[in-house]
Design a protein around this motif. Structure first.
Motif, short mmCIF file in Angstrom:
data_model
loop_
_atom_site.label_atom_id
_atom_site.label_comp_id
_atom_site.label_asym_id
_atom_site.label_seq_id
_atom_site.Cartn_x
_atom_site.Cartn_y
_atom_site.Cartn_z
N ALA A 25 1.26 -1.02 0.36
CA ALA A 25 0.01 0.30 0.12
C ALA A 25 0.75 0.94 0.26
CB ALA A 25 -1.19 -0.15 1.16
N VAL A 26 2.11 1.43 0.49
CA VAL A 26 3.00 2.42 0.35
C VAL A 26 3.79 1.90 -0.73
CG1 VAL A 26 2.57 2.85 3.11
CG2 VAL A 26 5.00 1.22 2.26
N GLY A 27 3.31 1.24 -1.93
CA GLY A 27 4.65 1.15 -3.00
C GLY A 27 5.74 0.20 -3.07
N TYR A 28 5.47 -0.51 -1.87
CA TYR A 28 6.54 -1.68 -1.71
C TYR A 28 6.33 -2.38 -3.33
CZ TYR A 28 9.87 -0.08 1.60
OH TYR A 28 9.98 0.73 2.78
N ASP A 29 7.57 -2.84 -3.56
CA ASP A 29 7.45 -4.93 -4.55
C ASP A 29 7.64 -5.77 -3.18
OD1 ASP A 29 6.91 -2.94 -7.05
OD2 ASP A 29 8.40 -3.06 -7.70
N LEU A 30 7.20 -6.74 -4.20
CA LEU A 30 7.03 -7.30 -2.78
C LEU A 30 7.72 -8.54 -3.10
CD1 LEU A 30 3.55 -7.50 -1.17
CD2 LEU A 30 5.34 -5.96 -0.30
N TYR A 31 8.39 -9.65 -2.60
CA TYR A 31 9.18 -10.94 -1.85
C TYR A 31 8.91 -11.92 -1.49
CZ TYR A 31 11.69 -8.80 -7.11
OH TYR A 31 11.85 -8.36 -8.33
N VAL A 45 -2.63 -12.73 -4.25
CA VAL A 45 -1.57 -11.21 -5.09
C VAL A 45 -1.45 -11.06 -6.29
CG1 VAL A 45 0.44 -12.20 -6.95
CG2 VAL A 45 0.09 -14.02 -4.55
N GLU A 46 -2.96 -11.45 -6.56
CA GLU A 46 -3.55 -10.66 -8.37
C GLU A 46 -4.25 -9.56 -7.35
OE1 GLU A 46 -6.30 -13.43 -10.61
OE2 GLU A 46 -4.30 -14.16 -11.35
N TYR A 47 -4.70 -9.47 -6.14
CA TYR A 47 -5.54 -8.27 -5.97
C TYR A 47 -4.41 -7.31 -5.99
CZ TYR A 47 -7.50 -6.17 -2.25
OH TYR A 47 -8.08 -4.91 -1.16
N VAL A 48 -3.87 -7.80 -4.55
CA VAL A 48 -2.66 -6.67 -4.73
C VAL A 48 -2.12 -6.45 -5.50
CG1 VAL A 48 0.14 -6.51 -3.13
CG2 VAL A 48 -1.85 -8.68 -1.88
N GLN A 49 -1.75 -6.97 -6.36
CA GLN A 49 -0.53 -6.73 -7.98
C GLN A 49 -2.00 -5.06 -8.20
OE1 GLN A 49 2.07 -9.52 -9.48
NE2 GLN A 49 0.55 -10.26 -9.15
N ASP A 50 -2.90 -5.74 -9.06
CA ASP A 50 -4.17 -5.48 -9.26
C ASP A 50 -4.37 -3.68 -8.66
OD1 ASP A 50 -3.89 -6.56 -11.81
OD2 ASP A 50 -5.78 -8.03 -10.69
N THR A 51 -4.55 -3.55 -7.21
CA THR A 51 -4.75 -3.01 -5.93
C THR A 51 -4.18 -2.12 -6.50
OG1 THR A 51 -6.38 -4.60 -5.08
CG2 THR A 51 -5.73 -2.04 -4.19
N TYR A 52 -2.34 -2.09 -6.02
CA TYR A 52 -1.52 -1.21 -5.46
C TYR A 52 -0.03 -0.59 -6.65
CZ TYR A 52 -3.56 -2.30 -0.70
OH TYR A 52 -4.36 -2.53 0.11
N GLU A 53 -0.98 -1.50 -7.73
CA GLU A 53 -0.08 -1.26 -8.21
C GLU A 53 1.66 -1.51 -8.51
OE1 GLU A 53 -0.53 2.50 -10.53
OE2 GLU A 53 -2.61 1.44 -11.17
N ILE A 54 2.01 -2.91 -8.17
CA ILE A 54 3.41 -3.18 -7.58
C ILE A 54 3.07 -4.61 -7.90
CG2 ILE A 54 3.05 -1.99 -5.41
CD1 ILE A 54 2.62 -4.84 -4.73
N ALA A 55 4.49 -4.84 -8.10
CA ALA A 55 4.97 -6.30 -7.94
C ALA A 55 4.79 -7.48 -7.43
CB ALA A 55 6.50 -6.75 -9.43
#
Length: 258
Positions: A25-31, A45-55
């Protein structure tokens, strides 16, 4: 500017999952490291990527096994130059209440390796990357861990986490000149589905065991994670934070029958 990236062990469920979403939510890509696959993980995972526009990248590995720790951390070192936060959330825990003399050798080493030795293998690989990015290290402990207390029927877990508390503070001292901070978060008695719930879910839910009157949630922990990862939290290092709603978790445990 290159986006920041966070590596979270045990990042697809429980407190790790909620912390992952907060950092997204604060812009971090996630591993996100995981040990067991869950049907709902892909959808989340798809929800997080689409909602926050991160990878989001998932990396399988058992953090109680040295080879898996090395494999996962070397992948992060080689593929994530923008690594800015390492959250060591994963940690095996035996739910059965067992006296010290009842632990098997394999149980002892699983708890010690998963909660303490894994930090050595992972951070040894990743601290050089964190130095370049003035990164954040966050570990997880338990109530009063900084005093190395006794914890009835949890001796192996308590010993490992007490060692991790000291290691966290040692790293904080050694890496301060490199801009790295290292802190520990000690969740209170946050159980079952509450680990992935939000604060708003708990506001009107009465919990008589918590002095604040409500259960703790994953969001309570995630808020501290994002706070410590903030650039302006660079003066906070070597600290241990108890997020427990005022509850004395160890006293509660000692009064329970085996």
């Amino acid at each position: 500017m290159e986006r920041k990236a966070a590596f979270i062990t045990g990042g697809t469920k429980g407190l790790g999952k909620r912390s992952a979403e907060a950092l997204a939510a604060v812009g971090y890509d996630l591993y996100l490291n995981y040990r067991t696959e869950y049907i709902e993980t892909k959808e989340w995972v798809e929800y997080v990527q689409d909602t926050y526009e991160i990878a989001v990248t998932l990396i399988k590995g058992n953090m109680s096994i040295m080879d898996d720790c090395l494999k996962v951390s070397k992948y992060i070192r080689e593929h994530v130059p923008n690594l800015s936060a390492v959250i060591l959330n994963a940690g095996p825990y035996i739910a059965d209440r067992k006296q010290f003399a009842e632990y098997t050798e394999s149980e002892w080493f699983e708890l010690l390796n998963g909660n303490l030795s894994s930090a050595f293998y992972i951070l040894k690989e990743l601290i050089p990357v964190l130095r370049k990015n003035k990164g954040r290290i966050i570990t997880f402990g338990f109530d009063k861990v900084e005093t190395a207390p006794g914890w009835m029927y949890r001796s192996a877990f308590a010993a490992a986490k007490s060692g991790l508390a000291s290691l966290t503070r040692s790293i904080a001292l050694e890496e301060a000149e490199n801009g790295i901070t290292a802190n520990m978060i000690c969740p209170g008695d946050i159980t079952k589905e509450w680990k992935e719930r939000k604060i708003e879910d708990a506001i009107d839910f009465y919990d008589p065991e918590k002095p604040v009157g409500r259960p703790g949630t994953g969001e309570d922990i995630a808020r501290m994670v994002t706070f410590l990862c903030d650039e302006k939290s660079d003066f906070i290092t070597g600290s241990i934070f108890h997020i427990n709603g005022g509850q004395d978790v160890l006293s509660k445990s000692s009064k329970e029958s085996k």
